[in-house]
Design an enzyme around this catalytic site. Structure first.
Site, PDB file in Angstrom:
ATOM      1  N   ASP A   1       0.531  -1.297   0.046  1.00  0.00           N
ATOM      2  CA  ASP A   1      -0.012  -0.278   0.159  1.00  0.00           C
ATOM      3  C   ASP A   1       0.516   0.976  -0.053  1.00  0.00           C
ATOM      4  O   ASP A   1       1.756   1.425   0.671  1.00  0.00           O
ATOM      5  CB  ASP A   1      -0.323   0.044   1.031  1.00  0.00           C
TER       6      ASP A   1
ATOM      7  N   GLU B   1      -4.713   2.146  -4.110  1.00  0.00           N
ATOM      8  CA  GLU B   1      -2.953   2.349  -4.077  1.00  0.00           C
ATOM      9  C   GLU B   1      -2.883   0.908  -3.699  1.00  0.00           C
ATOM     10  O   GLU B   1      -1.701   0.888  -3.257  1.00  0.00           O
ATOM     11  CB  GLU B   1      -3.016   3.265  -3.030  1.00  0.00           C
TER      12      GLU B   1
END
Length: 329
Positions: free
Chosen positions: A206, A249
């Site tokens: 992430d 993301e």
């Protein structure tokens, strides 16, 4: 002086002459009709955008090939009619073995309708063909074994199928596997590892503070960050590893046949490459970091979901510990 017999100098009987004339006219008419039919057949063959062909299996001779051969293959017909190897030489090398095998299978099946292979045209283009063929006799003794077929150019269809497959499996922005395709591949690798008793590792990634990037520099710059992350992922991972964007993301990777220690080395390499990235926007420069969670296959794991849950929990633990780190789970 003896008079000649009047019958000796009489012209032919008109009924016989008329019959002869009518027969000649009928013959000419039949020839004309045959010529017309030949012209019509020739016109039809020229207009058909597929290659019709006939092949003597026993003598390895091409007996006939239609005009479309020159358009599709970009080669003249005469050399092919003289030498069957002209066809073999035009087949894409990786497809030749299968093309010949499928042609031979018509001897057992009587017909084959699912032959697809590539050819290389005279000017170097690669084209896909769908080539259906069948035997034109039912094994009559003494008759030549002739295979006839029709080869259609399906290049555009193949390109469309490839594009549809790409759209269905690829994240449009990053050109990585999308979530659905990633987990399909991950499940396949999980089942293979279970069956073969080989190791498997699972990674979650992430981007740290990605919302701040979007808020500060704009979504276009945020998209650029995602694209650069994906490029790093594809460069850092090993051949055969699976990498994809699974949302926002977040990215994930599966390392088939990879022991935990090797998987950690790959994750560290990815971490370093991303740390070295530099971005600029309106004369301002910024860098990014990532948090990763890494886990490996355990005997009690019964699905990819178990690996995903542990890697996901480890990734969020990396966030809690200050970000920009790898936590094993």
């Amino acid at each position: 002086m003896v008079d000649k017999n009047p019958q000796d100098s009489s012209p032919p009987q008109w009924p016989e002459a008329a019959q002869t004339l009518m027969a000649l006219m009928q013959a000419r008419g039949e020839v004309a009709r045959l010529s017309e039919r030949e012209q019509l057949l020739s016109s039809l063959l020229v207009s058909v955008n597929a290659v019709l062909w006939a092949f003597n299996w026993e003598t390895r001779e091409v007996l006939y090939v239609s005009p479309a051969y020159e358009r599709i293959f970009g080669r003249p017909t005469d050399p092919l009619l003289a030498d069957y190897n002209q066809w073999r030489d035009s087949v894409y090398p990786d497809d030749l073995e299968e093309a010949e095998r499928s042609l031979a299978s018509v001897l057992d099946k009587g017909s084959v309708e699912d032959r697809e292979y590539r050819i290389v045209t005279a000017d170097g283009q690669v084209r896909w063909l769908s080539d259906k063929c069948f035997i034109n006799r039912q094994g009559e003794p003494g008759q030549p074994l002739i295979i006839v077929g029709i080869a259609e150019d399906i290049t555009e269809k193949k390109h469309l199928e490839t594009e549809l497959q790409r759209l269905a499996t690829t994240d449009e922005l990053t050109e990585s596997s999308n979530r659905r395709h990633f987990f399909e591949c991950a499940n396949h690798e999980f089942e293979r590892a279970r069956t073969q008793g080989t190791p498997l590792s699972f990674l979650m990634l992430d981007i740290d503070d990605f919302k701040t990037v979007n808020d500060t520099y704009g979504h276009q710059e945020g998209d650029n960050v995602l694209q650069r992350i994906a490029e790093c992922g594809r460069a850092a991972l090993r051949r055969g590893d699976v990498f994809g964007r699974i949302g926002g993301e977040e990215f994930a990777a599966v390392f088939p046949g990879c022991e935990p220690g090797v998987a950690m080395q790959v994750a560290e390499r990815l971490q370093r490459e991303i740390q070295q990235l530099s971005f600029s926007h309106d004369s301002r420069t910024f860098t990014i970091t990532i948090s990763q969670g890494l886990t490996s296959l355990l005997p009690e794991d019964d699905s990819v979901d178990s690996l995903f849950s542990r890697a996901d929990a480890a990734m969020y633990e990396a966030k809690r510990q200050g970000k920009n780190r790898i936590i094993p789970g």
